[in-house]
Design an enzyme around this catalytic site. Structure first.
Site, PDB file in Angstrom:
ATOM      1  N   SER A 187      64.327   8.932  66.906  1.00 15.23           N
ATOM      2  CA  SER A 187      63.947   8.503  68.250  1.00 15.23           C
ATOM      3  C   SER A 187      64.889   9.134  69.281  1.00 15.23           C
ATOM      4  O   SER A 187      64.972  10.349  69.378  1.00 15.23           O
ATOM      5  CB  SER A 187      63.933   6.977  68.316  1.00 15.23           C
ATOM      6  OG  SER A 187      63.236   6.522  69.453  1.00 15.23           O
ATOM      7  N   GLU A 318      53.340   5.352  64.984  1.00 17.59           N
ATOM      8  CA  GLU A 318      54.562   5.194  65.779  1.00 17.59           C
ATOM      9  C   GLU A 318      54.464   4.070  66.814  1.00 17.59           C
ATOM     10  O   GLU A 318      55.301   3.169  66.871  1.00 17.59           O
ATOM     11  CB  GLU A 318      54.861   6.502  66.530  1.00 17.59           C
ATOM     12  CG  GLU A 318      55.205   7.685  65.664  1.00 17.59           C
ATOM     13  CD  GLU A 318      56.672   7.745  65.300  1.00 17.59           C
ATOM     14  OE1 GLU A 318      57.424   6.825  65.671  1.00 17.59           O
ATOM     15  OE2 GLU A 318      57.061   8.729  64.642  1.00 17.59           O
ATOM     16  N   HIS A 415      57.016   3.184  64.271  1.00 15.89           N
ATOM     17  CA  HIS A 415      58.298   3.760  64.654  1.00 15.89           C
ATOM     18  C   HIS A 415      59.419   3.034  63.917  1.00 15.89           C
ATOM     19  O   HIS A 415      59.440   1.809  63.863  1.00 15.89           O
ATOM     20  CB  HIS A 415      58.445   3.561  66.166  1.00 15.89           C
ATOM     21  CG  HIS A 415      59.502   4.369  66.842  1.00 15.89           C
ATOM     22  ND1 HIS A 415      59.473   5.740  66.896  1.00 15.89           N
ATOM     23  CD2 HIS A 415      60.613   3.982  67.534  1.00 15.89           C
ATOM     24  CE1 HIS A 415      60.521   6.175  67.597  1.00 15.89           C
ATOM     25  NE2 HIS A 415      61.227   5.125  67.986  1.00 15.89           N
TER      26      HIS A 415
END
Length: 511
Positions: A187, A318, A415
């Site tokens: 990320s 995600e 995610h």
């Protein structure tokens, strides 16, 4: 049992934990507060004797997560001023001839939360596989990523570079090879790493990179970065200068950034806040022409970073992490979906047809999640692979598809779902219970093989359960992990990719 190792600032004492020695809270730079606040990192003060490195150091000051996320995401413990510290796990402390590959983790958290000392990032299992694992903290939020009138910017990235310089100068004492360093991160960490690949000050500090769910689009041009600084300073009741902001207590600066995030989320002009539109981030790396000369995706399209081996990828779902826990997905109507798709630059009818075909039975919220996952993560990662291929720089691409069991499975392969498998720490809320150890063995083996050799499936290295993993270029090859036997998809998600053919590209003239 304790073990001591010399460093450039003095000797440190770690401890054996099974077959791995752990060293925690090692300062790689001086505390960035007081007279050093909002300034580039400086070396730590040397010490006499032996310093204990037995417990993690303070995390960078940060706001923490929203209550809806509290049960899913780990909170950093003990934020404090002496936050520029790192942790090392090694199977061979003091064995300077060991020359083990080094893996340096840069954590995520939207550039405002996180720490290298979270339980999910414990590097003992990776170290037991034969690498030296390092995790680090860096300045977050306004402390790390404002553009100030004197030109100071990207302090958080400069912190990361200082940590990598510490690794270069010290890691041989832990059995690591300073000429074989892989930076890996997720990320915001992956976005930062992609920036580092293009930064002159980071050249030569790492040989390989693994970027998980983050690529080269998320940065601010100077005008947006200046707008962020000025509005944040106004919300904090300070002048938008280094001196003015450095006089603001950290908690007040954090509160002002939270207020700015809420304003950005409600803004009607998406261009006003660039890649922070929607409020998922406030600060981002700043294209200041100095520390970060160009937007990373543009620099990569121009050939920057082609000497760095790269493994990159995303999870399948995600964006569900951001829509499901907050109840947003269930509130998305057909009308809202159409507006969102148009706002992304897509033809709403065509996008809806293609995403519905790929996700039968999907709700409008599901379709929004799929489109946003592509916009924010998958397409940016593939653009990096495509641009690098033009220079003969191979890029290995993965998709992690194992659904998280959290929230009754509603998050899908969201995610952060892969992180526990990378580190071999399977007790986290997004991985357990019942997380398959064999999947972690495969993922860890591929990551450590890549760190060792530049190939995730090198012969004679861990991860031998994977089929041959070709680079992305030519056939659109993507290794799919986590839903059945690992397999390579050729021309992966071709219909969805075609929707984005003219979108999320480098600026004209850079490729």
């Amino acid at each position: 049992m304790h073990v001591t190792v010399p460093t450039s600032a003095g000797r440190i004492r770690g401890q054996w934990k099974g077959e791995v020695a752990a060293f925690a809270g090692i300062p790689y730079a001086a505390p960035p507060f007081g007279p050093r606040r909002l300034l580039p990192p400086r070396p730590p003060q040397p010490w006499a004797g032996v310093r204990d490195a037995l417990v993690p150091g303070p995390a960078a000051p940060q706001p923490g997560y929203l209550p809806a996320m509290a049960g899913l995401l780990e909170e950093a413990a003990s934020p404090g001023e002496d936050c520029l510290n790192l942790n090392v796990w090694t199977p061979a402390p003091g064995r300077t001839g060991g020359r083990l590959p080094v893996m340096v983790w840069i954590h995520g958290g939207a550039f405002r939360n996180g720490s290298g000392s979270l339980p999910s990032y414990d590097g003992a299992r990776l170290a037991a596989d034969g690498v030296v694992c390092v995790t680090l903290n860096y300045r977050l939020g306004a402390e790390g990523f404002l553009l100030l009138p004197d030109g100071t910017s990207n302090l958080g990235l400069l912190d990361q570079i200082a940590a990598l310089e510490w690794v270069r100068d010290n890691i041989a004492g832990f059995g690591g090879d300073p000429d074989n360093v892989t930076v890996f991160g997720q990320s915001a960490g992956a976005i930062g790493i992609t920036a580092l690949m293009t930064m002159p000050r980071a050249r030569g500090l790492f040989r390989r990179a693994i970027t998980q769910s983050g690529a080269g689009h998320h940065s601010h041009p100077e005008d947006v970065a200046r707008r962020v600084t000025e509005r944040l300073a106004a919300l904090a009741g300070a002048e938008p200068t280094r001196e003015g902001l450095a006089a603001v207590p950290p908690d007040r600066l954090i509160a002002a950034e939270g207020a700015l995030g809420r304003e950005i989320a409600q803004a009607t002009d998406p261009g006003q806040w660039g890649e922070s539109a929607g409020g998922g981030t406030t600060v981002l790396p700043v294209v200041d022409g100095d520390t970060l000369p160009r937007r990373p995706i543009d620099a990569l399209a121009g050939g920057a970073g082609r000497d760095v081996d790269l493994l990159t990828g995303t999870t399948s779902d995600e964006f569900r992490l951001f829509l499901v826990p907050l109840g947003i997905g269930a509130r998305i109507t057909d009308e809202v979906l159409t507006g969102f798709l148009a706002g992304l630059g897509l033809d709403p009818a065509e996008a809806r047809r293609v995403y519905t075909a790929a996700h039968p039975g999907a709700t409008p919220g599901d379709l929004l999640s799929a489109a946003m996952s592509d916009h924010a993560y998958r397409i940016p990662a593939l653009r990096v692979a495509e641009y690098r291929a033009a220079y003969g720089a191979d890029t290995f691409v993965y998709e992690f598809a194992r659904p998280s069991p959290a929230l009754g499975g509603a998050l899908g392969a969201c995610h952060m779902a892969e992180i526990g498998f990378v580190f071999g720490n399977l007790a986290g809320p997004l991985t357990g219970p019942g997380a398959p150890q064999e999947l972690s063995d495969l993922v860890r083996g591929a990551w450590s093989s890549f760190a060792r050799t530049g190939s995730p499936t090198a012969t004679g290295t861990p991860g031998g359960g994977l089929p041959h993993w070709p680079p992305y270029a030519g056939h659109g090859s993507v290794m799919r992990l986590g839903d059945g036997a690992p397999r390579v998809a050729e021309d992966a998600a071709a219909d969805e990719r075609s929707l984005w053919h003219h979108l999320r590209r480098a600026a004209p003239g850079t490729a």
